[in-house]
Design an enzyme around this catalytic site. Structure first.
Site, short mmCIF file in Angstrom:
data_model
loop_
_atom_site.label_atom_id
_atom_site.label_comp_id
_atom_site.label_asym_id
_atom_site.label_seq_id
_atom_site.Cartn_x
_atom_site.Cartn_y
_atom_site.Cartn_z
CG ASP A 146 -1.83 -1.16 1.33
OD1 ASP A 146 -2.16 -1.75 0.29
OD2 ASP A 146 -2.21 -1.51 2.46
CD GLU A 199 -8.95 -2.94 -1.21
OE1 GLU A 199 -9.61 -2.80 -0.18
OE2 GLU A 199 -8.17 -3.90 -1.39
#
Length: 338
Positions: free
Chosen positions: A48, A219
């Protein structure tokens, strides 16, 4: 070319024509070869990843992990580990996310009004009990005397009754100086809210929320502006399963930052639309979490993570260049020296 010239002395014109025709599909296939990212060396394992940001001649990137991981580079090609952002998280997090256990997710960063704003998510797996927090620092140089991350508080939170999940923050500053935060994961998808550039927090507690995109598995949003359009990148698929991950990056565009975003076929992203921008290729499995390099030079570099089949599916940093054709982005392999 020399090979072909020599052949003309021994074969007929018709035979040479057949030979050249046979070579054409190979050339076309090479031209359409899948994007192969640059894979930086050193401590490039990250999940991430935030936007890569520069201060002076040094690049910084932040990622999911205990206290939020930091990595540092002088050239984008080789990375080293820095100190974690937090050694103790703010106490208010437990009020909104009682099960939080020091492992913060999916940070993003921007430099505004002389300070660095670092957004991060506190959550628990598969739950909407989440919060996005903000930390600020006057510098990213960990050797500087004024280097310190200060808690700026809660940005936005969600509960099991919310339509959204407040994780995966992605911050974007528009040309008019307005600051925007995109966020969301699963449930009803990706949302957007306006921030106050002075504080980095929402312009008001109940400021409007704009619904940008939806998919069954969505997402890791990112918004950028190019020419007269805003481009929304999102992830579809499953992360966090090593080489079994199915992440891929989709994109749509809009004439207004708040949408509606449409894909190449004109389908709205809130209705499940999204054109493919990045997908698995060879050892580079499940690419995701796009960030557009913030170096003030419009260099066109973008970052992401992928699950590396050569290292048993560990999550690593990948880099590419963003090219533009007919008003749409395309991932191309770049030269780290440019």
């Amino acid at each position: 070319m020399n090979f072909i010239v020599r052949l003309t002395t021994t074969v007929s014109a018709s035979a040479l024509t057949l030979l050249l025709a046979a070579m054409l599909p190979v050339t076309a296939q090479a031209a359409d070869a899948p994007f192969v990212p640059l894979a930086p060396a050193g401590q490039s394992f990250i999940h991430d990843p935030s936007t890569i940001i520069s201060e002076g001649n040094t690049y910084y990137i932040f990622g999911t992990g205990p206290g939020l991981r930091t990595k540092i580079s002088s050239d984008l090609a080789h990375w080293t580990n820095g100190d974690s952002v937090f050694h103790t998280f703010p106490a208010w997090i437990k009020t909104y996310v009682p099960a939080f256990r020091f492992n913060a997710w999916a940070p993003d960063i921007i430099h505004v009004n002389g300070k660095y704003l670092l957004y991060y998510a506190a959550s628990t797996w598969g739950k909407r009990v989440s919060a996005i927090g903000l930390a600020t620092s006057p510098t990213l140089d960990q050797s500087a005397t004024n280097y310190v991350w200060s808690d700026a508080g809660l940005v936005i939170t969600s509960t099991e009754q919310s339509a959204y999940n407040t994780i995966d923050p992605s911050v974007m500053r528009d040309r008019d100086g307005k600051l925007w935060l995109a966020f969301g994961s699963y449930w009803q998808g990706i949302f957007l809210t306006e921030l106050d550039p002075q504080t980095g927090l929402r312009v008001s507690t109940n400021s409007p929320l704009y619904h940008l995109a939806w998919n069954d598995s969505i997402e890791a949003s990112c918004i950028t502006r190019h020419d007269n359009y805003y481009y929304l990148f999102v992830n579809w698929g499953q992360c966090c399963k090593g080489t079994n991950s199915t992440y891929e990056v989709r994109v749509g565009r809009a004439t207004n930052v708040t949408g509606p975003y449409l894909d190449r076929d004109g389908k709205r992203l809130v209705d499940g639309g999204g054109s493919v921008f990045l997908k698995s290729n060879g050892r580079f499995i499940g690419p995701g979490h796009i960030g557009i390099l913030d170096d003030g030079k419009d260099s066109g570099w973008f970052s992401f993570h992928y699950y590396d089949a050569d290292t048993e599916g560990r999550s690593r940093l990948g880099l590419g260049k963003m090219d533009w054709s007919d008003g749409w982005p395309k991932a191309v392999t770049g030269d780290i020296k440019n």
